[in-house]
Design an enzyme around this catalytic site. Structure first.
Site, mmCIF file in Angstrom:
data_model
loop_
_atom_site.group_PDB
_atom_site.id
_atom_site.type_symbol
_atom_site.label_atom_id
_atom_site.label_comp_id
_atom_site.label_asym_id
_atom_site.label_seq_id
_atom_site.Cartn_x
_atom_site.Cartn_y
_atom_site.Cartn_z
ATOM 1 N N PRO A 134 0.790 -1.218 0.000
ATOM 2 C CA PRO A 134 0.000 0.000 0.000
ATOM 3 C C PRO A 134 0.825 1.271 0.000
ATOM 4 O O PRO A 134 1.658 1.496 0.868
ATOM 5 C CB PRO A 134 -0.796 -0.092 1.304
ATOM 6 C CG PRO A 134 -0.242 -1.255 2.051
ATOM 7 C CD PRO A 134 1.003 -1.678 1.363
ATOM 8 N N GLU A 135 0.529 2.101 -0.951
ATOM 9 C CA GLU A 135 0.968 3.488 -0.895
ATOM 10 C C GLU A 135 -0.257 4.299 -0.507
ATOM 11 O O GLU A 135 -1.292 3.732 -0.169
ATOM 12 C CB GLU A 135 1.554 3.918 -2.249
ATOM 13 C CG GLU A 135 2.730 3.037 -2.663
ATOM 14 C CD GLU A 135 3.405 3.495 -3.949
ATOM 15 O OE1 GLU A 135 3.483 4.706 -4.177
ATOM 16 O OE2 GLU A 135 3.827 2.623 -4.729
ATOM 17 N N HIS A 177 -2.817 -15.967 7.559
ATOM 18 C CA HIS A 177 -2.307 -14.630 7.890
ATOM 19 C C HIS A 177 -3.385 -13.633 8.288
ATOM 20 O O HIS A 177 -3.152 -12.432 8.273
ATOM 21 C CB HIS A 177 -1.472 -14.048 6.739
ATOM 22 C CG HIS A 177 -0.380 -14.952 6.274
ATOM 23 N ND1 HIS A 177 0.629 -15.395 7.095
ATOM 24 C CD2 HIS A 177 -0.160 -15.529 5.075
ATOM 25 C CE1 HIS A 177 1.436 -16.199 6.422
ATOM 26 N NE2 HIS A 177 0.974 -16.298 5.194
ATOM 27 N N ARG A 196 3.459 -10.691 5.396
ATOM 28 C CA ARG A 196 4.856 -10.405 5.746
ATOM 29 C C ARG A 196 5.020 -9.790 7.136
ATOM 30 O O ARG A 196 6.136 -9.643 7.623
ATOM 31 C CB ARG A 196 5.475 -9.492 4.685
ATOM 32 C CG ARG A 196 5.593 -10.210 3.355
ATOM 33 C CD ARG A 196 6.117 -9.295 2.262
ATOM 34 N NE ARG A 196 7.535 -9.045 2.397
ATOM 35 C CZ ARG A 196 8.225 -8.260 1.581
ATOM 36 N NH1 ARG A 196 7.611 -7.648 0.580
ATOM 37 N NH2 ARG A 196 9.509 -8.074 1.755
ATOM 38 N N ARG A 231 20.458 18.739 -0.966
ATOM 39 C CA ARG A 231 20.258 17.279 -0.869
ATOM 40 C C ARG A 231 20.908 16.582 -2.052
ATOM 41 O O ARG A 231 20.559 16.840 -3.210
ATOM 42 C CB ARG A 231 18.754 16.959 -0.812
ATOM 43 C CG ARG A 231 18.044 17.526 0.413
ATOM 44 C CD ARG A 231 18.505 16.850 1.692
ATOM 45 N NE ARG A 231 18.300 15.420 1.690
ATOM 46 C CZ ARG A 231 17.205 14.816 2.156
ATOM 47 N NH1 ARG A 231 16.223 15.521 2.661
ATOM 48 N NH2 ARG A 231 17.108 13.508 2.128
#
Length: 270
Positions: free
Chosen positions: A2-3, A91, A110, A151
DNA sequence: ACTGGCACCTGGGCGC
DNA sequence: TGCGCCCAGGTGCCAG
């Protein structure tokens, strides 16, 4: 998985079923997530009502009468609303049980996700130092340009840095940089204000577009009702190594930048 | 203050 | 079919 768009999709999918309901208890089958789920969490929240749900960065905040659950999906987490008779899948680590018999069921192969509690989520150490929301007015090209001065990192890991801006993960970073015509390996400090204006705009557009289509399903992401996301068809470069660029036909390149696979068109992103 | 590298996990896909 | 290897949408922590 997920973003920001997938987290937002998840939030929208569970919001109605949870808001205003009372929590009976939290059933934890596997507490070993990124950080252990606190032993006393169930008794702490039992009997409380869910007031509202919010998203901050990639965290889902479930606000109770007092305090909040802080829930992160990690790489492989997903949530579904089910009833008590629904068979467990592998899971399915956590159930948030409601007094109407429904459950919020959390699955995470995970176990990179986390479930924590805080009295005030926004000042929790995990959330306190986060950058602005990409879809807010505080995030624009002027901000990105200023933030990038000095940066030396490549621009792709720069925009994936949650202290710079939240919610942009590996897929949408590649997508936004393609749409903005910027090579992902370019040093963040060596990009002009004008190009950052375009990049900030494309980040907003790609995230909004993905939210509108229910996120991206590459492997295992699914919405709270079990349907996949439909943004995969819109991906222009991510995962398209050696396939023709949709704009110019040149082969898409694949390069590891900051330990993450990155995709770009060498012609459209000079 | 930044930077790159590693760590945490399981599962799927690949080549042999 | 089995095994070993590589890869995966995140991010905190470490040493330099």
């Amino acid at each position: 998985m997920p973003e920001l768009p997938e987290v937002e999709t998840t939030l929208r999918g569970i919001e109605k079923a949870l808001t205003g309901e009372q929590i009976v208890r939290l059933q934890v089958r596997e507490s070993r997530l990124r950080w252990p789920i606190p032993d006393d969490l169930s008794e702490r929240i039992a009997g409380r009502c869910i007031v509202s749900l919010k998203r901050r960065a990639k965290y889902i905040l479930i606000n109770l009468e007092h305090g909040s659950l802080i829930w992160h999906l990690g790489m492989s987490g997903s949530m579904r609303i089910v009833d008590g008779a629904t068979k467990l899948r592998k899971h399915d680590h956590v159930d948030l049980q409601l007094n109407n018999g429904m459950l919020l069921r959390y699955n995470d192969p995970r176990r990179f996700g986390c479930l924590l509690w805080a009295e005030d989520a926004l000042v929790h150490p995990l959330l306190a130092t986060l950058g602005p929301e990409p879809l807010s007015e505080a995030f624009d090209g002027r901000y990105l340009h200023k933030k990038s001065r000095g940066r030396r990192v490549a621009v792709k890991p720069f925009i994936m840095d949650q202290k710079v801006v939240v919610g942009v993960g590996n897929i949408y970073a590649s997508e936004a940089l393609f749409l903005a015509g910027i090579r992902p390996a370019r040093q963040a400090s060596r990009i002009s204000r004008a190009r950052y204006e375009v990049l900030a705009e494309q980040i907003k557009l790609v995230l909004q577009g993905a939210i509108a289509r229910g996120g991206t399903t590459l492997r295992d992401f699914s919405q709270a009702d079990g349907r996949p996301g439909y943004f995969e068809q819109q991906l222009t470069v991510y995962g398209r190594h050696n396939q023709p660029c949709r704009q110019c036909g040149h082969a898409i390149r694949n390069k590891v930048i900051g330990q993450r696979a990155s995709y770009y068109c060498p012609v459209c992103q000079p």
